[in-house]
Design a protein around this motif. Structure first.
Motif, PDB file in Angstrom:
ATOM      1  N   VAL A   1       0.826  -1.202   0.000  1.00 52.23           N
ATOM      2  CA  VAL A   1       0.000   0.000   0.000  1.00 52.23           C
ATOM      3  C   VAL A   1       0.861   1.252   0.000  1.00 52.23           C
ATOM      4  CG1 VAL A   1      -1.756   1.293   1.287  1.00 52.23           C
ATOM      5  CG2 VAL A   1      -1.851  -1.199   1.227  1.00 52.23           C
ATOM      6  N   ALA A   2       0.403   2.279  -0.716  1.00 52.58           N
ATOM      7  CA  ALA A   2       0.970   3.631  -0.640  1.00 52.58           C
ATOM      8  C   ALA A   2      -0.186   4.584  -0.377  1.00 52.58           C
ATOM      9  CB  ALA A   2       1.680   4.010  -1.937  1.00 52.58           C
ATOM     10  N   THR A   3      -0.057   5.412   0.664  1.00 55.82           N
ATOM     11  CA  THR A   3      -1.130   6.338   1.017  1.00 55.82           C
ATOM     12  C   THR A   3      -0.787   7.754   0.579  1.00 55.82           C
ATOM     13  OG1 THR A   3      -0.179   6.631   3.219  1.00 55.82           O
ATOM     14  CG2 THR A   3      -1.876   4.932   2.961  1.00 55.82           C
ATOM     15  N   PHE A   4      -1.833   8.524   0.263  1.00 51.72           N
ATOM     16  CA  PHE A   4      -1.674   9.897  -0.190  1.00 51.72           C
ATOM     17  C   PHE A   4      -2.654  10.769   0.582  1.00 51.72           C
ATOM     18  CE2 PHE A   4      -0.258   7.178  -3.558  1.00 51.72           C
ATOM     19  CZ  PHE A   4       0.822   7.819  -4.131  1.00 51.72           C
ATOM     20  N   ASN A   5      -2.246  12.005   0.878  1.00 51.51           N
ATOM     21  CA  ASN A   5      -3.168  12.958   1.504  1.00 51.51           C
ATOM     22  C   ASN A   5      -2.799  14.362   1.070  1.00 51.51           C
ATOM     23  OD1 ASN A   5      -1.170  14.077   3.521  1.00 51.51           O
ATOM     24  ND2 ASN A   5      -1.216  11.931   4.198  1.00 51.51           N
ATOM     25  N   ALA A   6      -3.707  15.283   1.313  1.00 50.55           N
ATOM     26  CA  ALA A   6      -3.552  16.653   0.814  1.00 50.55           C
ATOM     27  C   ALA A   6      -2.339  17.362   1.413  1.00 50.55           C
ATOM     28  CB  ALA A   6      -4.815  17.448   1.099  1.00 50.55           C
ATOM     29  N   SER A   7      -1.957  16.998   2.640  1.00 50.56           N
ATOM     30  CA  SER A   7      -0.842  17.672   3.300  1.00 50.56           C
ATOM     31  C   SER A   7       0.514  17.160   2.850  1.00 50.56           C
ATOM     32  CB  SER A   7      -0.972  17.514   4.822  1.00 50.56           C
ATOM     33  OG  SER A   7      -0.922  16.140   5.176  1.00 50.56           O
ATOM     34  N   ASN A   8       0.517  16.027   2.131  1.00 56.50           N
ATOM     35  CA  ASN A   8       1.771  15.449   1.662  1.00 56.50           C
ATOM     36  C   ASN A   8       1.933  15.750   0.183  1.00 56.50           C
ATOM     37  OD1 ASN A   8       3.965  13.844   0.947  1.00 56.50           O
ATOM     38  ND2 ASN A   8       3.427  12.248   2.421  1.00 56.50           N
ATOM     39  N   THR A   9       2.948  16.510  -0.159  1.00 56.84           N
ATOM     40  CA  THR A   9       3.156  16.922  -1.552  1.00 56.84           C
ATOM     41  C   THR A   9       4.040  15.954  -2.330  1.00 56.84           C
ATOM     42  OG1 THR A   9       5.046  18.293  -0.888  1.00 56.84           O
ATOM     43  CG2 THR A   9       2.863  19.362  -0.969  1.00 56.84           C
ATOM     44  N   GLU A  10       4.483  14.889  -1.694  1.00 59.65           N
ATOM     45  CA  GLU A  10       5.347  13.918  -2.374  1.00 59.65           C
ATOM     46  C   GLU A  10       4.522  13.124  -3.381  1.00 59.65           C
ATOM     47  OE1 GLU A  10       8.375  10.200  -1.332  1.00 59.65           O
ATOM     48  OE2 GLU A  10       7.353  11.292   0.266  1.00 59.65           O
ATOM     49  N   ILE A  11       4.891  13.192  -4.662  1.00 60.32           N
ATOM     50  CA  ILE A  11       4.133  12.541  -5.724  1.00 60.32           C
ATOM     51  C   ILE A  11       4.523  11.085  -5.876  1.00 60.32           C
ATOM     52  CG2 ILE A  11       3.744  12.509  -8.223  1.00 60.32           C
ATOM     53  CD1 ILE A  11       3.915  15.520  -8.200  1.00 60.32           C
ATOM     54  N   VAL A  12       5.831  10.787  -5.801  1.00 60.03           N
ATOM     55  CA  VAL A  12       6.342   9.443  -6.029  1.00 60.03           C
ATOM     56  C   VAL A  12       6.447   8.712  -4.698  1.00 60.03           C
ATOM     57  CG1 VAL A  12       8.234   8.080  -6.962  1.00 60.03           C
ATOM     58  CG2 VAL A  12       7.619  10.253  -8.054  1.00 60.03           C
ATOM     59  N   ARG A  13       5.747   7.567  -4.586  1.00 60.41           N
ATOM     60  CA  ARG A  13       5.727   6.815  -3.340  1.00 60.41           C
ATOM     61  C   ARG A  13       6.003   5.344  -3.624  1.00 60.41           C
ATOM     62  NH1 ARG A  13       2.770   9.334   0.652  1.00 60.41           N
ATOM     63  NH2 ARG A  13       3.826   7.830   2.005  1.00 60.41           N
ATOM     64  N   GLU A  14       6.707   4.706  -2.703  1.00 64.18           N
ATOM     65  CA  GLU A  14       6.944   3.264  -2.797  1.00 64.18           C
ATOM     66  C   GLU A  14       5.726   2.515  -2.270  1.00 64.18           C
ATOM     67  OE1 GLU A  14       9.550  -0.197  -0.547  1.00 64.18           O
ATOM     68  OE2 GLU A  14      10.228   1.896  -0.453  1.00 64.18           O
ATOM     69  N   LEU A  15       5.326   1.454  -2.971  1.00 62.57           N
ATOM     70  CA  LEU A  15       4.325   0.550  -2.438  1.00 62.57           C
ATOM     71  C   LEU A  15       4.981  -0.255  -1.326  1.00 62.57           C
ATOM     72  CD1 LEU A  15       2.763  -0.504  -5.816  1.00 62.57           C
ATOM     73  CD2 LEU A  15       1.464   0.458  -3.927  1.00 62.57           C
ATOM     74  N   SER A  16       4.434  -0.173  -0.113  1.00 65.27           N
ATOM     75  CA  SER A  16       5.074  -0.727   1.069  1.00 65.27           C
ATOM     76  C   SER A  16       5.473  -2.175   0.879  1.00 65.27           C
ATOM     77  CB  SER A  16       4.119  -0.627   2.269  1.00 65.27           C
ATOM     78  OG  SER A  16       4.634  -1.329   3.367  1.00 65.27           O
ATOM     79  N   GLY A  17       6.721  -2.476   1.228  1.00 63.22           N
ATOM     80  CA  GLY A  17       7.200  -3.844   1.120  1.00 63.22           C
ATOM     81  C   GLY A  17       6.643  -4.766   2.188  1.00 63.22           C
ATOM     82  N   ASN A  18       6.101  -4.194   3.281  1.00 62.23           N
ATOM     83  CA  ASN A  18       5.495  -5.004   4.331  1.00 62.23           C
ATOM     84  C   ASN A  18       4.047  -5.276   3.959  1.00 62.23           C
ATOM     85  OD1 ASN A  18       7.866  -4.892   5.907  1.00 62.23           O
ATOM     86  ND2 ASN A  18       7.277  -2.866   6.657  1.00 62.23           N
ATOM     87  N   LYS A  19       3.838  -6.349   3.243  1.00 63.66           N
ATOM     88  CA  LYS A  19       2.517  -6.612   2.680  1.00 63.66           C
ATOM     89  C   LYS A  19       1.552  -7.124   3.747  1.00 63.66           C
ATOM     90  CE  LYS A  19       3.945  -7.262  -2.078  1.00 63.66           C
ATOM     91  NZ  LYS A  19       3.765  -8.022  -3.312  1.00 63.66           N
ATOM     92  N   GLU A  20       0.363  -6.543   3.763  1.00 64.50           N
ATOM     93  CA  GLU A  20      -0.663  -6.935   4.712  1.00 64.50           C
ATOM     94  C   GLU A  20      -1.723  -7.768   4.016  1.00 64.50           C
ATOM     95  OE1 GLU A  20      -3.605  -3.149   4.721  1.00 64.50           O
ATOM     96  OE2 GLU A  20      -1.591  -2.788   5.525  1.00 64.50           O
ATOM     97  N   GLN A  21      -2.459  -8.555   4.794  1.00 65.72           N
ATOM     98  CA  GLN A  21      -3.511  -9.386   4.231  1.00 65.72           C
ATOM     99  C   GLN A  21      -4.680  -8.525   3.787  1.00 65.72           C
ATOM    100  OE1 GLN A  21      -2.949 -12.426   3.687  1.00 65.72           O
ATOM    101  NE2 GLN A  21      -4.875 -13.396   3.195  1.00 65.72           N
ATOM    102  N   SER A  22      -5.121  -8.724   2.550  1.00 60.89           N
ATOM    103  CA  SER A  22      -6.243  -7.941   2.036  1.00 60.89           C
ATOM    104  C   SER A  22      -7.563  -8.544   2.467  1.00 60.89           C
ATOM    105  CB  SER A  22      -6.172  -7.892   0.504  1.00 60.89           C
ATOM    106  OG  SER A  22      -6.341  -9.190  -0.040  1.00 60.89           O
TER     107      SER A  22
END
Length: 293
Positions: free
Chosen positions: A202-223
């Protein structure tokens, strides 16, 4: 930065294959007749597929990705193909980023890009790399219209699909020949039904974070279990599907694509949007079909 370096190594190179356009219902769109070689017209053969190239180069430091989606004129036999159109894209680095709003990636070479187009149009580009063969990938692009009448509404307008294979190091698309294409054209459908579940990054985005490029988390959680009955799913060729739905219990919107890699396994990716069509989360998962479903 290690994950980006691995991603850059996997995604860089010359990718070729075929592409096709589909309606929001998944119906293939025929190529304009003025592009079709006379031989096909004489044979009354309809063409739906573009021959394509996608020369791609990613730099590890600083993170920068550049690629060109090239459509080639249809040919008969092994004639040298000529470029019909080139769509240049850039993520990261300095200067103009061609409307990129968000970008999430993982080491396999898979990525998801959100492009802000004109007139409240969004373009969601999903690139899924086969976990069985890192030189094989698909790109599914959803064109979405955001309507804002008090409450936002996201409407799927059309779908573009690319089936691609890596055939060498980056050469900026300098080799254009019909006979080097490794994939065949596609024009079939597949039904995807059942309950699916697996691990996701997962990669999360919010209005306060201006970082465009994000890594999809390597710690994978059960969907959570994902039911797919085909009713709200657009079925696509080559064991692919996509959807754009509104949440049942809230005002969110969920875009999803999937690729069935065998009878009981699939790689999927999704984008979760708020009620005002603001991106909240990008995820990617390797799922297994639950038994007895």
């Amino acid at each position: 930065m290690q994950v980006w370096s691995q991603f850059a190594e996997r995604v860089s190179g010359e990718w070729n294959g075929f592409g096709a356009d589909f309606s929001d219902k998944g119906n293939p769109i025929e190529l304009p007749q003025f592009l079709v070689p006379q031989a096909y017209l004489d044979w009354q053969v309809k063409l739906f597929d573009w021959q394509t190239q996608c020369p791609t180069l990613a730099h590890p430091h600083p993170p920068l990705l550049q690629y060109n989606s090239i459509q080639l004129y249809p040919t008969t036999g092994c004639d040298t193909a000529m470029r019909y159109s080139t769509d240049k894209r850039k993520v990261g680095g300095t200067g103009t980023n061609s409307g990129i709003a968000a970008f999430a990636y993982e080491s396999s070479g898979s990525y998801v890009a959100l492009w802000q187009k004109k007139d409240r149009l969004l373009e969601l580009e999903y690139c899924l790399v086969s976990p069985q063969n890192f030189q094989s990938r698909v790109r599914i692009i959803q064109l979405i219209n955001v309507l804002d009448n008090a409450v936002a509404k996201m409407k799927l307008l059309s779908i573009r699909l690319f089936l691609e294979h890596w055939y060498g190091p980056f050469r900026n698309g300098d080799q254009i020949e019909a006979c080097i294409i490794l994939n065949s054209a596609f024009a079939s459908t597949l039904e995807v039904t059942g309950i699916w579940q697996g691990s996701k990054a997962v990669a999360t985005f919010n209005a306060s974070n201006t970082e465009i490029v994000r890594e999809l988390s390597g710690n994978k959680e059960q969907s959570s279990p994902s039911p797919r009955d085909g009713n709200s799913t657009v079925l696509l060729p080559k064991k692919l599907w996509c959807s754009l739905n509104r949440g049942e219990r809230d005002e969110t919107f969920l875009s999803e694509v999937g690729w069935l890699i065998d009878d009981e396994k699939a790689i999927t990716s999704s984008c979760l949007f708020s009620s005002s069509a603001i991106l909240k989360e990008i995820s990617m998962a390797l799922e297994t079909k639950m038994k007895g479903r």
